[in-house]
Motif scaffolding. Structure first.
Motif, PDB file in Angstrom:
ATOM      1  N   GLN A 121       0.830  -1.207   0.000  1.00 31.01           N
ATOM      2  CA  GLN A 121       0.000   0.000   0.000  1.00 31.01           C
ATOM      3  C   GLN A 121       0.867   1.260   0.000  1.00 31.01           C
ATOM      4  N   GLU A 122       2.067   1.174   0.554  1.00 34.14           N
ATOM      5  CA  GLU A 122       2.979   2.315   0.563  1.00 34.14           C
ATOM      6  C   GLU A 122       3.761   2.451  -0.737  1.00 34.14           C
ATOM      7  N   LYS A 123       3.873   1.373  -1.500  1.00 31.21           N
ATOM      8  CA  LYS A 123       4.684   1.372  -2.722  1.00 31.21           C
ATOM      9  C   LYS A 123       4.004   2.079  -3.887  1.00 31.21           C
ATOM     10  N   SER A 124       2.722   2.388  -3.772  1.00 27.96           N
ATOM     11  CA  SER A 124       1.991   2.960  -4.907  1.00 27.96           C
ATOM     12  C   SER A 124       2.490   4.346  -5.294  1.00 27.96           C
ATOM     13  N   LYS A 125       3.187   5.015  -4.399  1.00 26.23           N
ATOM     14  CA  LYS A 125       3.689   6.345  -4.706  1.00 26.23           C
ATOM     15  C   LYS A 125       4.954   6.297  -5.564  1.00 26.23           C
ATOM     16  N   LYS A 126       5.684   5.171  -5.491  1.00 25.23           N
ATOM     17  CA  LYS A 126       6.948   5.073  -6.220  1.00 25.23           C
ATOM     18  C   LYS A 126       6.931   4.034  -7.342  1.00 25.23           C
ATOM     19  N   TRP A 127       5.919   3.180  -7.352  1.00 28.32           N
ATOM     20  CA  TRP A 127       5.857   2.103  -8.338  1.00 28.32           C
ATOM     21  C   TRP A 127       4.521   2.118  -9.048  1.00 28.32           C
ATOM     22  N   LYS A 128       4.520   1.577 -10.258  1.00 24.41           N
ATOM     23  CA  LYS A 128       3.270   1.411 -10.991  1.00 24.41           C
ATOM     24  C   LYS A 128       3.312   0.083 -11.725  1.00 24.41           C
ATOM     25  N   VAL A 129       2.138  -0.446 -12.008  1.00 25.08           N
ATOM     26  CA  VAL A 129       2.029  -1.701 -12.738  1.00 25.08           C
ATOM     27  C   VAL A 129       2.132  -1.375 -14.218  1.00 25.08           C
ATOM     28  N   LYS A 130       2.935  -2.149 -14.902  1.00 23.20           N
ATOM     29  CA  LYS A 130       3.120  -1.928 -16.337  1.00 23.20           C
ATOM     30  C   LYS A 130       1.803  -2.142 -17.069  1.00 23.20           C
ATOM     31  N   THR A 131       1.618  -1.375 -18.120  1.00 23.58           N
ATOM     32  CA  THR A 131       0.429  -1.574 -18.945  1.00 23.58           C
ATOM     33  C   THR A 131       0.675  -2.747 -19.871  1.00 23.58           C
ATOM     34  N   PRO A 145      -3.709  -1.752  -9.583  1.00 27.36           N
ATOM     35  CA  PRO A 145      -3.940  -2.713  -8.498  1.00 27.36           C
ATOM     36  C   PRO A 145      -3.506  -2.235  -7.118  1.00 27.36           C
ATOM     37  N   PHE A 146      -2.649  -1.213  -7.037  1.00 24.88           N
ATOM     38  CA  PHE A 146      -2.231  -0.703  -5.736  1.00 24.88           C
ATOM     39  C   PHE A 146      -3.415  -0.155  -4.940  1.00 24.88           C
ATOM     40  N   ILE A 147      -4.461   0.279  -5.635  1.00 30.55           N
ATOM     41  CA  ILE A 147      -5.659   0.808  -4.985  1.00 30.55           C
ATOM     42  C   ILE A 147      -6.299  -0.252  -4.078  1.00 30.55           C
ATOM     43  N   VAL A 148      -6.242  -1.507  -4.495  1.00 24.44           N
ATOM     44  CA  VAL A 148      -6.841  -2.605  -3.730  1.00 24.44           C
ATOM     45  C   VAL A 148      -6.239  -2.673  -2.339  1.00 24.44           C
ATOM     46  N   PHE A 149      -4.909  -2.558  -2.248  1.00 26.74           N
ATOM     47  CA  PHE A 149      -4.231  -2.655  -0.960  1.00 26.74           C
ATOM     48  C   PHE A 149      -4.545  -1.450  -0.079  1.00 26.74           C
ATOM     49  N   GLU A 150      -4.591  -0.276  -0.707  1.00 31.69           N
ATOM     50  CA  GLU A 150      -4.918   0.932   0.044  1.00 31.69           C
ATOM     51  C   GLU A 150      -6.324   0.849   0.632  1.00 31.69           C
ATOM     52  N   LYS A 151      -7.294   0.439  -0.179  1.00 34.66           N
ATOM     53  CA  LYS A 151      -8.685   0.333   0.287  1.00 34.66           C
ATOM     54  C   LYS A 151      -8.825  -0.705   1.397  1.00 34.66           C
ATOM     55  N   ALA A 152      -8.161  -1.842   1.229  1.00 36.78           N
ATOM     56  CA  ALA A 152      -8.276  -2.924   2.206  1.00 36.78           C
ATOM     57  C   ALA A 152      -7.781  -2.482   3.574  1.00 36.78           C
ATOM     58  N   PHE A 153      -6.641  -1.807   3.613  1.00 34.31           N
ATOM     59  CA  PHE A 153      -6.081  -1.417   4.904  1.00 34.31           C
ATOM     60  C   PHE A 153      -6.639  -0.094   5.427  1.00 34.31           C
ATOM     61  N   LYS A 183      -9.638  -9.918  -3.383  1.00 32.54           N
ATOM     62  CA  LYS A 183      -9.240  -8.809  -4.250  1.00 32.54           C
ATOM     63  C   LYS A 183      -7.715  -8.613  -4.216  1.00 32.54           C
ATOM     64  N   MET A 184      -7.113  -8.747  -3.027  1.00 32.38           N
ATOM     65  CA  MET A 184      -5.665  -8.593  -2.928  1.00 32.38           C
ATOM     66  C   MET A 184      -4.949  -9.710  -3.695  1.00 32.38           C
ATOM     67  N   LEU A 185      -5.483 -10.922  -3.630  1.00 34.56           N
ATOM     68  CA  LEU A 185      -4.904 -12.021  -4.395  1.00 34.56           C
ATOM     69  C   LEU A 185      -4.977 -11.730  -5.897  1.00 34.56           C
ATOM     70  N   ALA A 238      -5.234  -8.750  -7.312  1.00 34.80           N
ATOM     71  CA  ALA A 238      -4.364  -7.610  -7.616  1.00 34.80           C
ATOM     72  C   ALA A 238      -2.901  -8.043  -7.669  1.00 34.80           C
ATOM     73  N   ALA A 239      -2.476  -8.869  -6.727  1.00 33.85           N
ATOM     74  CA  ALA A 239      -1.090  -9.353  -6.724  1.00 33.85           C
ATOM     75  C   ALA A 239      -0.830 -10.249  -7.936  1.00 33.85           C
ATOM     76  N   GLY A 240      -1.814 -11.066  -8.284  1.00 33.15           N
ATOM     77  CA  GLY A 240      -1.681 -11.899  -9.480  1.00 33.15           C
ATOM     78  C   GLY A 240      -1.532 -11.058 -10.730  1.00 33.15           C
ATOM     79  N   LEU A 241      -2.290  -9.979 -10.808  1.00 36.23           N
ATOM     80  CA  LEU A 241      -2.192  -9.060 -11.945  1.00 36.23           C
ATOM     81  C   LEU A 241      -0.836  -8.362 -11.976  1.00 36.23           C
ATOM     82  N   MET A 242      -0.344  -7.983 -10.795  1.00 38.62           N
ATOM     83  CA  MET A 242       0.968  -7.339 -10.716  1.00 38.62           C
ATOM     84  C   MET A 242       2.065  -8.299 -11.172  1.00 38.62           C
TER      85      MET A 242
END
Length: 186
Positions: A80-90, A111-119, A159-161, A163-167
């Motif tokens: 959830q903290e990594k979304s500011k420095k990382w992005k998922v490739k298109t 997919p980083f949104i999923v982790f932010e919303k969950a926590f 959802k986290m599973l 999102a991580a699978g997509l990442m």
């Protein structure tokens, strides 16, 4: 000041301790496929409400699964903290959205949104309690009505599973400051 590496507890499945959450996701999915985790999590939750014991022939599998999911939860908490420095490739190819149907279009794109919303909704301790509770109830031969909400953490974990699978499928890349400056000026 020295940075301490976080142990995600991946040593049970990959024979090493990953300090990088993206490497930990790779180790997690090397241990089991996305469908394996989703199906077993669902089985554990269903068995929590029934007198049927999870995998009657070998209930110890529940502890292995618990260990893997708990390690995954640690990784998700850090992501959830990594979304500011990382992005998922298109993706350049057409992906099948069907197997990731728990994600909204916005979550699918980022997919980083999923982790932010969950926590935001549940704390790490509440997710840990959920895992302990379903483990206990699914191994009990007695039907008990859980006093806490099992649905919300279950949905967030699915959802986290996804999102991580997509990442893992797409890969991640570091956000460059030059790209950030360009996008702000547009």
């Amino acid at each position: 000041m020295k940075k301490n590496k976080i142990s995600f507890g991946t040593d049970f499945c990959a024979e090493y301790v990953a300090g990088n959450p993206f490497k930990a996701i790779k180790a997690f999915f090397d241990f089991g496929h996305l469908d394996y985790y989703k199906q077993n999590l669902t089985k554990l939750v269903i068995c929590s409400y029934k007198t049927k014991v999870y995998e009657q022939d070998n209930p110890s599998n529940a502890f292995v699964f618990y260990t893997a999911i708990f390690s995954f939860l640690k990784v998700c908490y850090c992501l959830q903290e990594k979304s500011k420095k990382w992005k998922v490739k298109t993706s350049l190819r057409s992906e099948t959205v069907f197997h990731l149907s728990s994600l909204t279009k916005e979550e699918y794109d980022n997919p980083f949104i999923v982790f932010e919303k969950a926590f935001e909704e549940k704390t790490f301790k509440e997710f840990e309690f959920f895992l302990c509770l379903i483990l206990e109830l699914s191994l009990s031969p007695y039907a008990e009505d859980p006093e806490s909400d099992l649905t919300t953490p279950y949905i967030h974990l699915i959802k986290m599973l996804d999102a991580a699978g997509l990442m893992r499928e797409r890969g991640v890349e570091k956000i460059r400051k030059t790209n950030l400056i360009v996008s702000l000026s547009e």
